[in-house]
Write a protein that holds these residues in place. Structure first.
Motif, PDB file in Angstrom:
ATOM      1  N   PRO A   1       0.834  -1.209   0.000  1.00  0.00           N
ATOM      2  CA  PRO A   1       0.000   0.000   0.000  1.00  0.00           C
ATOM      3  C   PRO A   1       0.869   1.260   0.000  1.00  0.00           C
ATOM      4  CG  PRO A   1      -0.029  -1.054   2.156  1.00  0.00           C
ATOM      5  CD  PRO A   1       0.684  -1.995   1.245  1.00  0.00           C
ATOM      6  N   ILE A   2       0.264   2.386  -0.394  1.00  0.00           N
ATOM      7  CA  ILE A   2       0.983   3.662  -0.457  1.00  0.00           C
ATOM      8  C   ILE A   2       0.360   4.655   0.506  1.00  0.00           C
ATOM      9  CG2 ILE A   2       1.696   3.327  -2.845  1.00  0.00           C
ATOM     10  CD1 ILE A   2      -0.553   5.227  -3.679  1.00  0.00           C
ATOM     11  N   GLU A   3       1.158   5.652   0.883  1.00  0.00           N
ATOM     12  CA  GLU A   3       0.704   6.711   1.784  1.00  0.00           C
ATOM     13  C   GLU A   3       0.374   7.949   0.954  1.00  0.00           C
ATOM     14  OE1 GLU A   3       2.171   8.615   6.044  1.00  0.00           O
ATOM     15  OE2 GLU A   3       3.663   8.174   4.489  1.00  0.00           O
ATOM     16  N   VAL A   4      -0.846   8.475   1.112  1.00  0.00           N
ATOM     17  CA  VAL A   4      -1.302   9.641   0.355  1.00  0.00           C
ATOM     18  C   VAL A   4      -1.833  10.686   1.323  1.00  0.00           C
ATOM     19  CG1 VAL A   4      -1.885   8.255  -1.672  1.00  0.00           C
ATOM     20  CG2 VAL A   4      -3.633   8.709   0.049  1.00  0.00           C
ATOM     21  N   VAL A   5      -1.861  11.935   0.861  1.00  0.00           N
ATOM     22  CA  VAL A   5      -2.422  13.024   1.654  1.00  0.00           C
ATOM     23  C   VAL A   5      -3.927  12.831   1.745  1.00  0.00           C
ATOM     24  CG1 VAL A   5      -2.778  15.504   1.771  1.00  0.00           C
ATOM     25  CG2 VAL A   5      -0.577  14.598   1.007  1.00  0.00           C
ATOM     26  N   ALA A   6      -4.459  12.879   2.938  1.00  0.00           N
ATOM     27  CA  ALA A   6      -5.888  12.667   3.145  1.00  0.00           C
ATOM     28  C   ALA A   6      -6.691  13.738   2.417  1.00  0.00           C
ATOM     29  CB  ALA A   6      -6.206  12.689   4.641  1.00  0.00           C
ATOM     30  N   GLY A   7      -7.687  13.315   1.638  1.00  0.00           N
ATOM     31  CA  GLY A   7      -8.575  14.230   0.949  1.00  0.00           C
ATOM     32  C   GLY A   7      -8.048  14.768  -0.363  1.00  0.00           C
ATOM     33  N   ASP A   8      -6.811  14.480  -0.718  1.00  0.00           N
ATOM     34  CA  ASP A   8      -6.261  14.977  -1.975  1.00  0.00           C
ATOM     35  C   ASP A   8      -6.759  14.104  -3.128  1.00  0.00           C
ATOM     36  OD1 ASP A   8      -4.003  16.786  -3.249  1.00  0.00           O
ATOM     37  OD2 ASP A   8      -3.761  14.779  -4.096  1.00  0.00           O
ATOM     38  N   ARG A   9      -7.297  14.745  -4.192  1.00  0.00           N
ATOM     39  CA  ARG A   9      -7.878  14.005  -5.310  1.00  0.00           C
ATOM     40  C   ARG A   9      -6.834  13.461  -6.273  1.00  0.00           C
ATOM     41  NH1 ARG A   9     -11.561  18.218  -8.100  1.00  0.00           N
ATOM     42  NH2 ARG A   9      -9.717  19.487  -7.653  1.00  0.00           N
ATOM     43  N   PHE A  10      -5.576  13.815  -6.070  1.00  0.00           N
ATOM     44  CA  PHE A  10      -4.517  13.461  -7.014  1.00  0.00           C
ATOM     45  C   PHE A  10      -3.505  12.475  -6.425  1.00  0.00           C
ATOM     46  CE2 PHE A  10      -6.301  17.508  -8.140  1.00  0.00           C
ATOM     47  CZ  PHE A  10      -6.438  17.459  -9.504  1.00  0.00           C
ATOM     48  N   SER A  11      -3.854  11.832  -5.317  1.00  0.00           N
ATOM     49  CA  SER A  11      -2.992  10.811  -4.695  1.00  0.00           C
ATOM     50  C   SER A  11      -1.605  11.347  -4.376  1.00  0.00           C
ATOM     51  CB  SER A  11      -2.873   9.570  -5.598  1.00  0.00           C
ATOM     52  OG  SER A  11      -4.131   9.023  -5.863  1.00  0.00           O
ATOM     53  N   SER A  12      -1.522  12.591  -3.946  1.00  0.00           N
ATOM     54  CA  SER A  12      -0.230  13.203  -3.668  1.00  0.00           C
ATOM     55  C   SER A  12       0.386  12.626  -2.404  1.00  0.00           C
ATOM     56  CB  SER A  12      -0.387  14.722  -3.513  1.00  0.00           C
ATOM     57  OG  SER A  12      -0.916  15.294  -4.688  1.00  0.00           O
ATOM     58  N   ALA A  13       1.717  12.525  -2.405  1.00  0.00           N
ATOM     59  CA  ALA A  13       2.459  12.117  -1.215  1.00  0.00           C
ATOM     60  C   ALA A  13       2.782  13.356  -0.389  1.00  0.00           C
ATOM     61  CB  ALA A  13       3.739  11.401  -1.629  1.00  0.00           C
ATOM     62  N   PRO A  14       3.037  13.193   0.896  1.00  0.00           N
ATOM     63  CA  PRO A  14       3.444  14.353   1.715  1.00  0.00           C
ATOM     64  C   PRO A  14       4.667  15.033   1.094  1.00  0.00           C
ATOM     65  CG  PRO A  14       2.964  12.465   3.112  1.00  0.00           C
ATOM     66  CD  PRO A  14       2.906  11.958   1.709  1.00  0.00           C
ATOM     67  N   GLY A  15       4.610  16.364   1.010  1.00  0.00           N
ATOM     68  CA  GLY A  15       5.696  17.114   0.402  1.00  0.00           C
ATOM     69  C   GLY A  15       5.466  17.455  -1.056  1.00  0.00           C
ATOM     70  N   GLU A  16       4.442  16.869  -1.687  1.00  0.00           N
ATOM     71  CA  GLU A  16       4.137  17.162  -3.079  1.00  0.00           C
ATOM     72  C   GLU A  16       3.145  18.314  -3.190  1.00  0.00           C
ATOM     73  OE1 GLU A  16       4.751  13.043  -5.614  1.00  0.00           O
ATOM     74  OE2 GLU A  16       2.724  13.626  -5.001  1.00  0.00           O
ATOM     75  N   THR A  17       3.086  18.898  -4.364  1.00  0.00           N
ATOM     76  CA  THR A  17       2.134  19.966  -4.663  1.00  0.00           C
ATOM     77  C   THR A  17       1.174  19.478  -5.732  1.00  0.00           C
ATOM     78  OG1 THR A  17       3.753  21.685  -4.151  1.00  0.00           O
ATOM     79  CG2 THR A  17       1.868  22.330  -5.487  1.00  0.00           C
ATOM     80  N   SER A  18      -0.108  19.703  -5.506  1.00  0.00           N
ATOM     81  CA  SER A  18      -1.132  19.326  -6.471  1.00  0.00           C
ATOM     82  C   SER A  18      -2.110  20.485  -6.617  1.00  0.00           C
ATOM     83  CB  SER A  18      -1.867  18.067  -5.992  1.00  0.00           C
ATOM     84  OG  SER A  18      -2.831  18.390  -5.005  1.00  0.00           O
ATOM     85  N   PRO A  19      -3.020  20.435  -7.597  1.00  0.00           N
ATOM     86  CA  PRO A  19      -4.032  21.487  -7.708  1.00  0.00           C
ATOM     87  C   PRO A  19      -4.881  21.653  -6.453  1.00  0.00           C
ATOM     88  CG  PRO A  19      -3.944  20.219  -9.735  1.00  0.00           C
ATOM     89  CD  PRO A  19      -3.060  19.507  -8.754  1.00  0.00           C
ATOM     90  N   ASP A  20      -4.915  20.644  -5.589  1.00  0.00           N
ATOM     91  CA  ASP A  20      -5.678  20.752  -4.341  1.00  0.00           C
ATOM     92  C   ASP A  20      -4.899  21.435  -3.230  1.00  0.00           C
ATOM     93  OD1 ASP A  20      -7.821  19.607  -5.511  1.00  0.00           O
ATOM     94  OD2 ASP A  20      -7.633  17.639  -4.544  1.00  0.00           O
TER      95      ASP A  20
END
Length: 677
Positions: free
Chosen positions: A55-74
């Motif tokens: 399994p992978i770790e993603v930012v809660a609620g982010d629609r783009f499956s971003s990892a901590p430290g990443e930037t997404s449109p959300d």
């Protein structure tokens, strides 16, 4: 949720499973293309892969499956962002998906109901840090292929459409499966797949029986069957996680890099991507086996997976790798696991021979993978054999010839190198599958108008224009525009479509002269290459002796058409009417089967009709019947010599077809004629 067939229970797909595991251990490898016949568990294996990945770790609620430290449109997420753990997603891209669904676009319900312009993520966003699976990837529309190429190259997806400007990460493992009989893959997308695997059903009766036994057990009780493989699946997950952790520790020495470069250079692959992918695959294979250094076995396995599809020079070349040559290049010694010391200069100037290339690595080394069991090259462009040396037809007949049907010997003549041909089009404007041949209304292309209903994307300006006159009647007092369902307008776009190109080839004795048949086959091979590039469906009807034959039913695979063409014999009488009627019947069936794909009939003949007492009359009737069907047709005139009867021209007039001499099929020949004029 239905149970997924366990990966550990799949039988006879070891190479495919290994390739999938290596590219998930090191996603930089670039994905996997699986080529194989139908019914070989390709889709089952790919879908089972997602269940064994850690399994992978993603930012809660982010629609783009971003990892901590990443930037997404959300949002820009810091390392302390709230996270959650979820399984790796397997996102399936349907062959018929639209650009809006793949890239994402405006959230229509929010635009029309609330007046809020909000971006709705597409499949590429959903596949970020997961697996993007395309079944029948060779049938994917060209505009979707372009989107995948951009995302695979950049690791990002950029959306600039309908007033939306969004960029987000799109790093995924691209997995495609295909049946080569249904057509080949565009070279640009083929090269983007890091690894390729050829898969076939096992021929061992015991293995086949085991496949059936396991499948029946799974269908009878899926829960119990999955549970029986639970321990093996968990062990596989742990091994993948351990390999990923070990991957950065694998040491890459100069000796390994040199050996990989020697292999790639010996097999004459294009560009440097092959070297990079082979190196990354060898490192992943070492990590998979728990080693921190790359061995000869790692390089060998990496080459077998990364190089076969990069050796093809044109669509008709068979993929493959000569394993004997590969073993000769690799040698018996292991690459030095330690970094090599700088070489000491030799005062006498002697060379120790370590840089010499084995004889098997010379550029002129023939590739044994391009020959069949008899040693004959399968390439349709191969030279004719010694038995094909006569320049005279084996059975030249005249309309009054009274010899028995099929008299005379037959011969098989090879083709020369293909050339660029003139583009033939179907008349009018169609509405078929997106391609590159004839004008059509398609889902992509230049925007030429708007429709109240349709399959195109939202035409926002026309939608607003349709709603504007009714605002007062709808009680608008200011603020947002009031829309109704009838206001919706979609874009009408004109582009190019793919067609069905059916070849009707005269293979009679009058065509059997070596020079003429070679020219005919070269022209057909060139037209096949053109059809491949324009994403057409192709079929082949031949006529000779006393009848016509459907040598190849309509298919997307020009490879098979080229192979049938290479084995096409010539000789005997000319049953022109039977050939035309058989071609017309094929087109009739295809109109029922695929009504949106418009046909283009290419008849290649000298126009003679010599089979039967009323051969000429029947051929005229068949030509007139084809004209009544309003089929776009081309007659390629193969008649040569100073004394010509002009029969092919008369045939073209009766068919209401374009008449073109064989010498003018080449685009270069047409250009030269225009310049001379």
């Amino acid at each position: 949720m239905p149970q997924q067939y366990p990966l550990c229970a799949v039988v006879g797909s070891d190479d495919m499973t290994l390739a999938l595991l290596l590219t998930t251990i090191s996603p930089e490898v670039g994905g996997v293309l699986v080529r194989g016949e139908k019914g070989t568990a390709k889709s089952t294996t790919v879908r089972a892969l997602a269940t064994v990945l850690p399994p992978i770790e993603v930012v809660a609620g982010d629609r783009f499956s971003s990892a901590p430290g990443e930037t997404s449109p959300d949002g820009a997420w810091g390392s302390d962002a709230e996270t959650e753990t979820r399984p790796v997603r397997l996102v399936e891209l349907p062959v018929g998906a639209t650009e809006d669904r793949v890239l994402g676009s405006l959230h229509l319900s929010k635009v029309l109901a609330d007046g809020v312009a909000e971006y709705e993520p597409g499949l590429l966003a959903r596949a970020h840090r997961g697996i993007l699976y395309v079944d029948e990837v060779n049938l994917l529309h060209d505009h979707l292929v372009d989107l995948l190429l951009d995302a695979a190259a950049m690791g990002r997806s950029t959306v600039e459409r309908d007033g939306v400007s969004v960029a987000h990460a799109a790093r995924f493992v691209l997995v495609g499966t295909m049946n080569p009989e249904e057509g080949e893959l565009r070279p640009q997308l083929l090269d983007r797949f890091g690894l390729t695997v050829e898969i076939a059903a096992p021929r061992d009766p015991q293995l086949r029986a085991e496949v059936v036994r396991r499948r029946l057990a799974f269908d009878a009780d899926p829960d119990a069957f999955v549970e029986s493989y639970a321990d093996a699946e968990r062990a596989l997950t742990d091994r993948i996680a351990a390999a990923r952790k070990l991957l950065p520790e694998v040491e890459l020495t100069d000796a390994v890099l040199t050996k990989v470069a020697e292999v790639c250079a010996a097999f004459k692959v294009d560009g440097m991507r092959a070297d990079i992918v082979t190196t990354r695959t060898a490192i992943a294979h070492a990590a998979w086996n728990g080693r921190t250094h790359v061995t000869r076995a790692d390089i060998r396995q990496a080459a077998l997976l990364a190089l076969p599809h990069r050796r093809r020079r044109n669509p008709f070349d068979a993929p493959g790798l000569d394993e004997e040559l590969l073993d000769q290049i690799l040698g018996d010694e292991e690459p030095d696991p330690e970094p090599p010391l700088p070489p000491e200069p030799d005062p006498e100037g002697h060379d120790d021979g370590s840089s010499e290339q084995p004889e098997s690595m010379t550029p002129d080394q023939p590739d044994e993978s391009d020959t069949d069991d008899s040693g004959r090259h399968e390439n349709p462009r191969s030279e004719p054999s010694d038995s094909m040396t006569s320049d005279e037809p084996t059975d030249v007949e005249s309309p009054g010839d009274s010899r028995p049907s099929g008299a005379g010997q037959t011969s098989v003549i090879g083709a020369a190198d293909p050339y660029k041909v003139k583009r033939f089009e179907v008349h009018g404007t169609g509405a078929g599958e997106s391609g590159k041949r004839s004008r059509a209304l398609t889902s992509n292309g230049r925007r030429i108008g708007a429709d109240p209903t349709g399959n195109g994307g939202l035409h926002l300006i026309e939608t607003i224009r349709a709603a504007a006159p009714h605002q007062q009647a709808r009680g608008r007092q200011g603020g947002r525009i009031l829309f109704q369902d009838g206001d919706l307008r979609t874009a009408r776009r004109e582009g190019r479509e793919a067609n069905l190109v059916l070849f009707c080839v005269d293979a009679s004795g009058s065509m059997a002269a070596k020079k003429r048949m070679e020219q005919v086959k070269t022209a057909i091979l060139s037209l096949l290459l053109d059809a491949y590039q324009r994403r057409d469906k192709v079929g082949l009807v031949t006529f000779r002796a006393d009848g016509a034959e459907i040598a190849l039913p309509p298919t997307h695979s020009v490879d098979i058409a080229a192979k049938r063409l290479a084995d096409l014999p010539a000789g005997g009488r000319t049953p022109l009417a039977e050939g035309l009627l058989t071609a017309a019947e094929v087109l009739r069936v295809e109109r029922v089967r695929d009504p949106r794909r418009r046909p283009l009939l290419i008849v290649i003949t000298d126009g003679r009709a010599t089979h039967g007492a009323d051969a000429v009359a029947r051929s005229r009737q068949a030509a007139a019947w084809i004209a009544e069907q309003h089929t776009s047709s081309v007659v390629v005139d193969c008649e040569q010599g100073p004394m010509r009867m002009g029969l092919a021209g008369q045939l073209a007039a009766r068919m209401q077809a374009t008449h073109l001499p064989l010498a003018e099929v080449s685009a270069q020949a047409l250009t030269s004629m225009a310049r001379a004029a």
